[in-house]
Design an enzyme around this catalytic site. Structure first.
Site, PDB file in Angstrom:
ATOM      1  N   GLN A 167      -7.470   7.555  24.247  1.00  0.00           N
ATOM      2  CA  GLN A 167      -8.569   6.869  23.551  1.00  0.00           C
ATOM      3  C   GLN A 167      -9.611   6.262  24.484  1.00  0.00           C
ATOM      4  O   GLN A 167     -10.794   6.281  24.183  1.00  0.00           O
ATOM      5  CB  GLN A 167      -7.990   5.776  22.649  1.00  0.00           C
ATOM      6  CG  GLN A 167      -9.018   5.106  21.751  1.00  0.00           C
ATOM      7  CD  GLN A 167      -8.360   4.420  20.579  1.00  0.00           C
ATOM      8  OE1 GLN A 167      -7.956   5.067  19.618  1.00  0.00           O
ATOM      9  NE2 GLN A 167      -8.228   3.121  20.649  1.00  0.00           N
ATOM     10  N   GLU A 209     -17.382   1.886  21.204  1.00  0.00           N
ATOM     11  CA  GLU A 209     -17.356   0.794  22.172  1.00  0.00           C
ATOM     12  C   GLU A 209     -18.326   1.008  23.323  1.00  0.00           C
ATOM     13  O   GLU A 209     -18.269   0.324  24.338  1.00  0.00           O
ATOM     14  CB  GLU A 209     -15.925   0.595  22.679  1.00  0.00           C
ATOM     15  CG  GLU A 209     -15.003   0.211  21.528  1.00  0.00           C
ATOM     16  CD  GLU A 209     -13.552   0.051  21.915  1.00  0.00           C
ATOM     17  OE1 GLU A 209     -13.217   0.266  23.093  1.00  0.00           O
ATOM     18  OE2 GLU A 209     -12.751  -0.299  21.033  1.00  0.00           O
ATOM     19  N   ASP A 246      -6.213   3.542  27.979  1.00  0.00           N
ATOM     20  CA  ASP A 246      -5.621   3.127  26.702  1.00  0.00           C
ATOM     21  C   ASP A 246      -5.289   4.409  25.959  1.00  0.00           C
ATOM     22  O   ASP A 246      -6.184   5.086  25.450  1.00  0.00           O
ATOM     23  CB  ASP A 246      -6.586   2.261  25.892  1.00  0.00           C
ATOM     24  CG  ASP A 246      -6.032   1.925  24.499  1.00  0.00           C
ATOM     25  OD1 ASP A 246      -4.863   2.256  24.224  1.00  0.00           O
ATOM     26  OD2 ASP A 246      -6.779   1.343  23.688  1.00  0.00           O
ATOM     27  N   ASP A 316      -0.256  -3.240  23.136  1.00  0.00           N
ATOM     28  CA  ASP A 316      -1.268  -3.645  22.151  1.00  0.00           C
ATOM     29  C   ASP A 316      -0.675  -3.461  20.762  1.00  0.00           C
ATOM     30  O   ASP A 316      -0.159  -4.401  20.159  1.00  0.00           O
ATOM     31  CB  ASP A 316      -2.539  -2.820  22.342  1.00  0.00           C
ATOM     32  CG  ASP A 316      -3.551  -3.020  21.210  1.00  0.00           C
ATOM     33  OD1 ASP A 316      -3.455  -4.033  20.480  1.00  0.00           O
ATOM     34  OD2 ASP A 316      -4.440  -2.162  21.037  1.00  0.00           O
ATOM     35  N   LYS A 341      -5.531  -9.738  20.935  1.00  0.00           N
ATOM     36  CA  LYS A 341      -6.633  -9.580  19.975  1.00  0.00           C
ATOM     37  C   LYS A 341      -6.406 -10.620  18.888  1.00  0.00           C
ATOM     38  O   LYS A 341      -5.466 -10.493  18.102  1.00  0.00           O
ATOM     39  CB  LYS A 341      -6.603  -8.179  19.355  1.00  0.00           C
ATOM     40  CG  LYS A 341      -6.878  -7.051  20.324  1.00  0.00           C
ATOM     41  CD  LYS A 341      -6.651  -5.706  19.639  1.00  0.00           C
ATOM     42  CE  LYS A 341      -7.082  -4.545  20.524  1.00  0.00           C
ATOM     43  NZ  LYS A 341      -6.705  -3.238  19.934  1.00  0.00           N
ATOM     44  N   SER A 371     -12.901  -2.426  18.055  1.00  0.00           N
ATOM     45  CA  SER A 371     -13.968  -1.420  18.004  1.00  0.00           C
ATOM     46  C   SER A 371     -15.077  -1.832  17.047  1.00  0.00           C
ATOM     47  O   SER A 371     -16.238  -1.481  17.235  1.00  0.00           O
ATOM     48  CB  SER A 371     -13.398  -0.050  17.629  1.00  0.00           C
ATOM     49  OG  SER A 371     -12.657  -0.135  16.445  1.00  0.00           O
ATOM     50  N   LYS A 392     -11.119  -6.965  28.173  1.00  0.00           N
ATOM     51  CA  LYS A 392     -11.478  -5.609  27.765  1.00  0.00           C
ATOM     52  C   LYS A 392     -12.495  -5.749  26.645  1.00  0.00           C
ATOM     53  O   LYS A 392     -12.148  -6.171  25.542  1.00  0.00           O
ATOM     54  CB  LYS A 392     -10.211  -4.895  27.290  1.00  0.00           C
ATOM     55  CG  LYS A 392     -10.420  -3.502  26.785  1.00  0.00           C
ATOM     56  CD  LYS A 392      -9.084  -2.925  26.363  1.00  0.00           C
ATOM     57  CE  LYS A 392      -9.289  -1.726  25.483  1.00  0.00           C
ATOM     58  NZ  LYS A 392      -8.037  -1.180  24.987  1.00  0.00           N
TER      59      LYS A 392
END
Length: 431
Positions: A167, A209, A246, A316, A341, A371, A392
Site C-alpha cells: 500500500q 495521501e 506499509d 496498525d 491513529k 487516508s 506518518k
C-alpha cells in the site's frame, strides 16, 4: 475552572470528498476549541465504530448527521458545565454515555471530535500551545522531541488504482539534523521521483495521501524507482534516508494465504515474511507496517522472530490503538512498534494510554493520519507532546497532508533545542 458552556457538532468534508464530523467546544471567557475526525480506507476490523447514516440517497450512505446529532444532543447534555481541562473525566463520561465496547451508539467519530476540541479549548484557556497541554495530560510536561517523518511517496493497494500490492512506500530522512531539514529532503526526493516517473512515461497522478501511483510491474520495481529518485536528489540510501513499507497485508489476505495479484504470486504466512525479509536484504528498509493480516498471530510471531531484532515491525490493523490488544502483543512478543491513529480508539485519553503502554514495553510509536483527512493538524501536536519519535502523515503534496508538516515546522521554531530531532535513533532496531 474551564467551564464548558456549549458544544456544537457539524458535518464537513474530508479530503476524499466524504462527510466527516467537526466539533466545537466553547468555554466561559470566550475560549473555544475546534477539531475534526479523520476516516480510514484500509481499516482494522476491531476499530472503534465510525458512525455513518447509511442513507443511500445522501452521500451514498456516508453522511454523518447521526453522529452530529449525538454531539448536539447526548454529548452536549452530558458535558455542559464540566471542566475542559479534566480530559480523562470528559472522555470517560462520553464512553459511559455510549455504553458499548466499540462506541457504536454515539460513534467514535463524534466522541473523538469532541475529545480533541475539548483539549484545544483547554489549551486556549490555559494560554499554552496544544502540544504543551497534551504533554501535561500525558504526565510528561516539557518533554518534547520532533518526529522523524515517514513520507508516503509511492502508493499501491487500497490507496491507488494500479498494479502494486503493497500500500505505501515511504522515505524517512534519518540523516537530517532537524525536522525542517528532514522536510526539505523529503520534498526534494518527492520532486525527483516525479521527474524519474515522467522520464519513464509513467503516471504522475497521486493517490489519497499524495504519493504517486504509477502502474509498475512489481513491488520491487517500486523500490528500485525510489532508489533512483533518492540518488538523483543527491542523497544516499541507508545513511541519509531509509525506506519504510506499509503492506496493509489484511487487504490481500485470502483463505490463509497472501495473494499478490499484481505480481501473480501467492505466499503462505511464513513465505510472505521471508519475501519481505529478502526485500530488506536488497534495500535499506528500516520499517515494515502490517506485514501480515491482523488475525495472523502465528505468522506475526514468526515475522518478529526472523526480523524483529533489525527491522521495526509496526502493528496498525494488528493493534488498532487498543491497549487490550496491544497488551496481548507485548505479552507474546508480537511486533515491536505500534501505529497510533486516534480515530481507531475514539478519544484522546485512550490514545495517550496506548502510547504510554507501548513506550513502557520498549515498543516504538508512530503517530498516523488516515487516508481521509482534513486541515486539522492535531496529530502534529500529539507527536511532539508525547515524544513519539515518528509521524506518518502522507506525501509532500495535498494541503490535508502538508497542514501537519507545516504545524510541525511552527512547533520546531517555537521549541528550538527543547525538541531535538533524533533521526535513526527513533526507529526500532536501527539505533
Amino acid at each position: 475552572m474551564a467551564k464548558i458552556i456549549n458544544i456544537i457538532g457539524r458535518e464537513i468534508m474530508d479530503s476524499r470528498g466524504n462527510p466527516t464530523v467537526e466539533a466545537e467546544v466553547h468555554l466561559e471567557g470566550g475560549f473555544m476549541g475546534m477539531a475534526a475526525a479523520p476516516s480510514g480506507a484500509s481499516t482494522g476490523s476491531r476499530e472503534a465504530l465510525e458512525l455513518r447514516d447509511g442513507d443511500k440517497a445522501r452521500y451514498m450512505g456516508k453522511g454523518v448527521l447521526k453522529a452530529v446529532e449525538n454531539i448536539n444532543g447526548l454529548i452536549r447534555d452530558a458535558l455542559m458545565g464540566k471542566d475542559a481541562t479534566a480530559q480523562a473525566e470528559l472522555d470517560q463520561i462520553m464512553i459511559d454515555v455510549d455504553g458499548t465496547e466499540n462506541k457504536d451508539k454515539l460513534g467514535a467519530n463524534a466522541i473523538l471530535a469532541v475529545s480533541l476540541a475539548a483539549a484545544k479549548a483547554a489549551a486556549a484557556f490555559k494560554g499554552v500551545p496544544l502540544y504543551a497541554h497534551i504533554a501535561d495530560l500525558n504526565g510528561t510536561p516539557g518533554q518534547y522531541s520532533m518526529p522523524v517523518p515517514m513520507m508516503n511517496i509511492l502508493n499501491g493497494g487500497e490507496h491507488a488504482d494500479n498494479n502494486v500490492d503493497i500500500q505505501e512506500f515511504m522515505v524517512q530522512p534519518v540523516g537530517a539534523k532537524s525536522f525542517r531539514e528532514a522536510l526539505r529532503m523529503g520534498a526534494e526526493i518527492f520532486h525527483s521521483l516525479k521527474s524519474v516517473l515522467k522520464s519513464k512515461g509513467l503516471s504522475t497522478s497521486v493517490g489519497d495521501e499524495g504519493g504517486f501511483a504509477p502502474d509498475l510491474a512489481s513491488n520491487a520495481d517500486a523500490l528500485a524507482i525510489i532508489k533512483v529518485a533518492v540518488e538523483q536528489a543527491g542523497y544516499t540510501l541507508g545513511t541519509d534516508v531509509t525506506l519504510a513499507l506499509d503492506c496493509a497485508a489484511s487487504e490481500f489476505y485470502k483463505d490463509g494465504q497472501y495473494d499478490l495479484s499484481g505480481e501473480g504470486k501467492v505466499f503462505s504466512a511464513n513465505g510472505f515474511s521471508d519475501f519481505l525479509k529478502s526485500l530488506t536484504e536488497q534495500y535499506p528498509i528500516a520499517s515494515i507496517e502490517d506485514g501480515l493480516d491482523e488475525s495472523d498471530w502465528d505468522g506475526w510471531a514468526y515475522q518478529t522472530q526472523i526480523m524483529g531484532d533489525k527491522i521495526q515491525l509496526v502493528g496498525d490493523d494488528l493493534f488498532v490503538t487498543n491497549t487490550k490488544i496491544l497488551k496481548r502483543g507485548i505479552d507474546n512478543g508480537i511486533a515491536n512498534s505500534i501505529l497510533i491513529k486516534f480515530n481507531q480508539i475514539g478519544s484522546l485519553t485512550e490514545t495517550l494510554a496506548a502510547i504510554r503502554m507501548a513506550k513502557e514495553a520498549g515498543y516504538t510509536v508512530v503517530i498516523s493520519h488516515r487516508s481521509g483527512e482534513t486541515e486539522d493538524a492535531t496529530i502534529a501536536d500529539l507527536a511532539v507532546a508525547t515524544s513519539a519519535g515518528q509521524i506518518k502523515t502522507g506525501s509532500l503534496c495535498r494541503s490535508d497532508r502538508v497542514a501537519k508538516y507545516n504545524q510541525l515546522l511552527r512547533i520546531e521554531e517555537q521549541l528550538g533545542e527543547k525538541a531535538p530531532y533524533n533521526g535513526l535513533k527513533e526507529i526500532k532496531g536501527q539505533a
